[in-house]
Motif scaffolding. Structure first.
Motif, PDB file in Angstrom:
ATOM      1  N   UNK A  13       0.456  -3.513  -9.373  1.00 34.91           N
ATOM      2  CA  UNK A  13       0.484  -4.574 -10.387  1.00 34.91           C
ATOM      3  C   UNK A  13       1.263  -5.791  -9.919  1.00 34.91           C
ATOM      4  N   UNK A  14       2.281  -5.587  -9.092  1.00 29.68           N
ATOM      5  CA  UNK A  14       3.108  -6.696  -8.608  1.00 29.68           C
ATOM      6  C   UNK A  14       2.622  -7.255  -7.269  1.00 29.68           C
ATOM      7  N   UNK A  15       1.502  -6.749  -6.771  1.00 30.74           N
ATOM      8  CA  UNK A  15       0.943  -7.271  -5.530  1.00 30.74           C
ATOM      9  C   UNK A  15       1.695  -6.866  -4.286  1.00 30.74           C
ATOM     10  N   UNK A  16       2.482  -5.812  -4.358  1.00 29.34           N
ATOM     11  CA  UNK A  16       3.231  -5.337  -3.185  1.00 29.34           C
ATOM     12  C   UNK A  16       2.356  -4.331  -2.427  1.00 29.34           C
ATOM     13  N   UNK A  17       1.302  -4.878  -1.814  1.00 34.05           N
ATOM     14  CA  UNK A  17       0.256  -4.047  -1.234  1.00 34.05           C
ATOM     15  C   UNK A  17       0.743  -3.225  -0.051  1.00 34.05           C
ATOM     16  N   UNK A  18       1.568  -3.812   0.816  1.00 36.32           N
ATOM     17  CA  UNK A  18       2.054  -3.095   1.996  1.00 36.32           C
ATOM     18  C   UNK A  18       2.886  -1.885   1.570  1.00 36.32           C
ATOM     19  N   UNK A  19       3.796  -2.104   0.646  1.00 35.20           N
ATOM     20  CA  UNK A  19       4.655  -1.020   0.170  1.00 35.20           C
ATOM     21  C   UNK A  19       3.833   0.062  -0.523  1.00 35.20           C
ATOM     22  N   UNK A  20       2.867  -0.388  -1.326  1.00 40.51           N
ATOM     23  CA  UNK A  20       2.014   0.571  -2.027  1.00 40.51           C
ATOM     24  C   UNK A  20       1.257   1.437  -1.032  1.00 40.51           C
ATOM     25  N   UNK A  21       0.702   0.804   0.002  1.00 38.45           N
ATOM     26  CA  UNK A  21      -0.109   1.541   0.960  1.00 38.45           C
ATOM     27  C   UNK A  21       0.730   2.555   1.740  1.00 38.45           C
ATOM     28  N   UNK A  22       1.934   2.181   2.145  1.00 33.01           N
ATOM     29  CA  UNK A  22       2.800   3.083   2.908  1.00 33.01           C
ATOM     30  C   UNK A  22       3.093   4.365   2.123  1.00 33.01           C
TER      31      UNK A  22
END
Length: 791
Positions: free
Chosen positions: A514-523
Motif C-alpha cells: 500500500x505504501x509503494x515499498x516494493x523492494x522491501x515487500x518483495x524481499x
C-alpha cells in the motif's frame, strides 16, 4: 503378562517398564523405559511406574530402598513392600479391555498410624526425546492431561501426533488428592547448540498429603486437599484404577462413562455470561447435591445449586470473581468437581494492563537502561509488553492517555531497542548479546514493534513517521527470515525457523504494498514463500516441530498457522493434529493449557507460548474450517488470561491491578520446586538454582514476573479478541465458540460475542463472515447466514 489388548513387562522390582497396546501398530511404550534413562544419563529408577514415596511417623520412605515380594501369574502380578509398620502392594490384572491396577496400604500394627504423605508413580511416556528424528517425539511420546477429582480422577495420555490409540487412566475406587510431577531435563542453551533442550515428566498419583514439607505447600489453594490419612489398627485402604485405550477427546469421556464417571460440560471462563452445566443422562439421575464454592476476602462462600438442575442442564448467574469450584455429590456417596474462572471484564483487564505497563514498567531517560521497559532481559520476548500497549491503543480509541502511551513506547523503540539489539543501530548487524552469538528469534518481536508503530497515525508519533517505522519493520524482519544475511551456522538455521512473526507478516506485506515499498515487500515475500514452501514440503517429517528444543509448540504452532495462511491446507492439517494433542482438556480450566514444562519444571501455563499456541490453533481452525482447533484455542485462552487475573484467590502470588505473571505451575505438587506448586511466578525465581538461569538473569531475581509477556495478548487481540464463531455440530445443533446463544426466535438465533472488541462473526460451515462492530448478531439456521452484511 499379555492378552489380546495389552503387553505388560515389569522390572525385577515389579515396576512396570513396558506397557503396549496390541492394537497399536507403532508398538509405543506408554510408560517411561529405564533403558532410555540409562541411554541419556538420567538416574530416576526410583520413579518408574509403581514405585512410591511414603511418609509416616515424621520419616520419609522411598520404595526403591526396599526389596518387594512378587507373586507372578499368567494374567496378574502382585508386588508387595513391607516398610516398617505398613504394607504397600500394587496388583496388576489384565482383563479383556483394560488393565486393572489396585493399590493397597495396610497398617500392620494394632495402633493408629497417620500417613502424612503417600504418592505412587504413574510414569507415563511424557518425554521430549533427545532425538532429531522428530517422528519419535510425535508418535512415541504423550502429553498427559489430568482431571483431578475426589472419586473420579482421570488422566488423558494423548499421543503427540494425535493418532490413536491413546491411553486413559480412570479412578474407580478410593479417594484422590492430586497429581504431582517431577521433571528431569538437560538445557544447553548457552552452549551455542540447537536443539538444546530435552527432558521428561514423571507423574505421581497423590493418595495422601502431597507435601512432606508443610512449609512448601500452597497455603492459599483452597480447592485441592492436602489431608493426611489416618489408618486405625490393622486397617487397609484401597485404590483402584483402570487403564484403557481411547481414540479422541469425545471417546475419552465415553470410556470414562463405562467406568461410571460423570461427564460434565462447562464454560472454563465466565465474564458477563451465565455458567451453564450439561451433565450426562445417567449421572443426572443420581445427583444428590450441587454446590458452587468461591473465596471472598473473608471466607469461602457456598451456593446450593441443586434446585437449578433441570433435566441434564443447570444454568445460573455466577456471584463473585476468581476461581469457582462446583462440587457434585451423588447418591452413591462419591463426589466429582469442576473448576472454572469468573472475570468481570476482559476489556477492563486489557486497559488496566496497558495503564500498568506505562505507569510502572517504563524507566524513562534516567532509568537503567534509559528508555527501557522493565524487567530487562536480552531476549526479544521482553519487549512484548510494548507491542501489547500499541496494539491495545490501535484497537481501543477510548484508552486513557492514548497519545502518551504510543509516544513513550516509540521513544523506547528508537532510543533503547534499536541501540541495544543492533550494533550502532544498524539493523543488518545484530548485537551478540549471548556471548559469541545472537538469537535470531529476538528480531521478530522487534520487527513487530516497528510494524505496530507504523500503523499509528502520524499525529501520535514524535520521532519518525509511520512510513519510517514500516521501513524499519521490513529491514528487521528481512534479517529475521533471510539466512543469507547471517554468517554463523546457528544464525542461518534459526533464520529459517518459523516463529511468532507469522502472526503479522501478511499484514506487513499488505502495508508495504500500500505504501509503494516494493523492494522491501518483495524481499520479505520471497523469504516468507520460501519458508512456508520448504516447511510444507517437509510436513510429513514434522521438521518444523524442532526449534531450539527437540520438540516444541513454538515450532509446530506457528507452522500450522503459517501454512494455513499461506494456503497449504494439507500440510497445515498435519501440524494442526499436533496442536490438538498439545492443548489439554480437563475439569480444571488451568489444566486446559497448551502442554509445556520447561519454564516451570512441571506441567504449566506459560503466558507467551500458551497464548501464541492458542492463537495458532484458532488461525489454523479458521482457515481449515475445523471447530475442534478453534475450541482448543478458546480453552487455552481461558488458561492464559489467568496469568493477568488480579482476582485469583488460590495462588500465593497475588497480582495488583494491571500486574501479570508469566508462569503457573499446574501440577500440585511440583516436586522439583514444591514452593511453586499451583502458583504464579516468573522464570527469574529459578535464578537461585544457578545454571542457565543465572545467565539469563545476571542481576539476580528481578522481583518482577512478567518479563516475557505481552506478545500473546497481541495475538489474542487479533483473533479471539475480535472473533466469534458459529457452526453446526455432529448432532445437528448450532454451537458458538467465544460467544453464546442468548435467544432463539423460530429459525433464528441471537448470538452474543465474548470478544472484548467484536468485529467479525464467522460461519465455519460455509466461510461466511459478518464484519460488524456489535456485541450481538442474528443468525438464520435454515439459510445458514447472518442476517446482514454477509460476505
Amino acid at each position: 503378562m499379555d492378552n489380546k489388548e495389552f503387553l505388560v513387562q515389569q522390572s525385577h522390582r515389579g515396576a512396570v517398564t513396558k506397557l503396549q497396546l496390541k492394537s497399536d501398530s507403532s508398538a509405543m511404550n506408554w510408560v517411561i523405559d529405564p533403558a532410555y534413562l540409562a541411554e541419556t544419563g538420567y538416574h530416576d529408577e526410583d520413579k518408574l511406574f509403581g514405585e512410591f514415596t511414603l511418609r509416616f511417623n515424621e520419616k520419609n520412605y522411598n520404595s526403591i530402598d526396599y526389596l518387594p515380594e512378587i507373586k507372578q501369574g499368567a494374567d496378574a502380578c502382585q508386588v508387595t513392600f513391607k516398610i516398617g509398620d505398613v504394607r504397600v502392594s500394587n496388583t496388576y490384572k489384565l482383563h479383556a479391555h483394560d488393565l486393572q491396577w489396585n493399590i493397597a496400604l495396610e497398617n500392620m500394627t494394632n495402633r493408629p498410624i497417620k500417613i502424612e504423605n503417600f504418592g505412587v508413580w504413574a510414569s507415563f511416556a511424557y518425554i521430549m526425546f533427545r532425538d532429531l528424528k522428530v517422528q519419535r517425539n510425535a508418535n512415541q511420546s504423550a502429553a498427559v492431561f489430568p482431571s483431578i477429582s475426589p472419586n473420579y480422577t482421570k488422566l488423558a495420555v494423548v499421543r503427540r501426533d494425535n493418532t490413536f490409540p491413546n491411553l486413559g487412566l480412570y479412578q474407580t475406587t478410593g479417594s484422590m488428592q492430586s497429581v504431582g510431577t517431577y521433571n528431569e531435563y538437560c538445557n544447553r542453551f548457552f552452549d551455542n547448540v540447537s536443539p538444546s533442550l530435552d527432558g521428561m515428566l514423571f507423574h505421581q498419583l497423590v493418595l495422601a498429603g502431597g507435601y512432606p514439607n508443610a512449609k512448601q505447600a500452597p497455603t492459599d489453594d483452597w480447592i485441592y486437599s492436602r489431608k493426611s490419612l489416618d489408618l486405625s489398627g490393622r486397617q487397609e485402604k484401597n485404590w483402584e484404577f483402570r487403564l484403557a485405550s481411547f481414540t479422541n477427546q469425545d471417546n475419552f469421556y465415553e470410556v470414562a462413562q463405562r467406568y461410571e464417571h460423570p461427564y460434565i460440560q462447562f464454560a472454563p471462563l465466565v465474564t458477563n455470561a451465565m455458567q451453564k452445566l450439561v451433565l450426562d443422562e445417567n449421572s443426572t439421575q443420581h445427583v444428590s447435591k450441587i454446590t458452587d464454592c468461591y473465596q471472598t476476602k473473608k471466607n469461602l462462600e457456598y451456593q446450593d445449586l441443586t434446585a437449578k438442575l433441570e433435566g441434564r442442564y443447570l444454568e445460573y448467574a455466577v456471584s463473585g470473581v476468581g476461581e469457582h469450584q462446583i462440587i457434585i455429590e451423588f447418591d452413591n456417596g462419591k463426589t466429582d468437581m469442576i473448576v472454572f474462572n469468573k472475570m468481570n471484564s476482559i476489556k477492563q483487564l486489557l486497559r488496566q494492563r496497558a495503564d500498568y505497563i506505562i505507569e510502572h514498567a517504563y524507566l524513562g531517560p534516567e532509568g537503567t537502561p534509559a528508555y527501557g521497559f522493565a524487567p530487562i532481559s536480552n531476549q526479544g520476548e521482553s519487549i512484548g509488553k510494548m507491542n501489547f500497549v500499541i496494539q491495545e491503543c490501535l484497537l481501543d480509541p477510548t484508552v486513557k492517555n492514548r497519545a502518551q502511551k504510543i509516544q513513550l513506547v516509540e521513544e523506547s523503540a528508537v532510543k533503547y531497542v534499536r541501540e541495544k539489539w543492533f550494533e550502532n543501530g544498524d539493523f543488518r548487524r545484530p548485537r551478540k548479546l549471548y556471548g559469541d552469538f545472537y538469537r535470531v528469534m529476538d528480531l521478530e518481536y522487534i520487527a513487530h514493534l516497528y510494524f505496530l508503530l507504523s500503523q499509528c497515525s502520524d499525529q501520535f508519533l514524535r520521532l519518525h513517521t509511520a512510513k519510517d517505522y514500516l521501513k524499519w519493520a521490513a529491514e528487521v524482519l528481512n534479517v529475521r527470515v533471510n539466512p543469507n544475511l547471517h554468517e554463523d551456522p546457528r544464525g542461518k538455521a534459526e533464520a529459517q525457523m518459523l516463529g511468532q512473526y507469522f502472526l503479522y507478516v501478511e499484514d506487513l506485506l499488505k502495508a508495504l504494498k500500500a505504501k509503494g515499498l516494493d523492494k522491501e515487500e518483495r524481499e520479505i515475500e520471497i523469504a516468507w514463500q520460501n519458508a512456508t514452501e520448504r516447511i510444507a514440503k517437509t510436513s510429513n517429517q514434522l521438521s518444523a516441530a524442532v526449534t531450539e528444543h527437540f520438540y516444541d509448540n513454538a515450532g509446530f504452532g506457528p507452522a500450522a498457522g503459517a501454512l494455513a495462511l499461506a494456503g497449504y491446507s494439507h500440510a497445515s492439517q498435519i501440524y494442526g493434529e499436533l496442536l490438538k494433542a498439545n492443548i489439554g482438556y480437563s475439569n480444571d480450566f488451568r489444566a486446559q493449557s497448551p502442554d509445556r514444562w520447561w519454564e516451570a519444571l512441571s506441567y504449566m501455563i506459560h503466558s507467551l507460548w500458551g497464548g501464541v499456541t492458542a492463537a495458532s490453533a484458532v488461525i489454523t481452525g479458521r482457515e481449515l474450517n475445523d471447530p475442534a482447533l478453534i475450541k482448543a484455542g478458546n480453552r487455552a485462552t481461558a488458561a492464559v488470561l489467568y496469568m493477568y487475573d488480579a482476582n485469583a484467590t488460590t495462588t500465593k502470588r497475588k497480582l495488583k491491578t494491571g500486574e501479570a505473571a508469566s508462569t503457573y505451575s499446574i501440577a500440585g505438587p511440583n516436586l522439583n520446586r514444591p514452593d511453586l506448586s499451583r502458583d504464579r511466578f516468573g522464570q527469574s525465581v529459578f535464578y537461585t538454582n544457578g545454571g542457565i538461569f543465572s545467565k539469563l538473569f545476571p542481576n539476580g531475581y528481578t522481583g518482577e514476573d512478567d518479563w516475557d509477556m505481552g506478545e500473546e495478548l497481541v495475538a489474542y487481540l487479533n483473533g479471539l479478541g475480535q472473533e466469534t464463531y458459529v457452526f453446526q455440530n455432529k448432532n445437528g445443533d448450532m454451537e458458538v465458540i467465544n460467544g453464546q446463544i442468548i435467544a432463539k426466535k423460530g429459525l433464528k438465533i441471537v448470538i452474543r460475542s465474548h470478544a472484548p472488541y467484536p468485529t467479525r462473526y464467522i460461519d465455519l460451515d460455509n466461510g461466511n463472515v459478518l464484519r460488524k462492530d456489535v456485541d450481538e448478531v442474528t443468525y438464520n439456521t435454515q439459510q445458514h447466514c447472518f442476517e446482514s452484511e454477509k460476505e
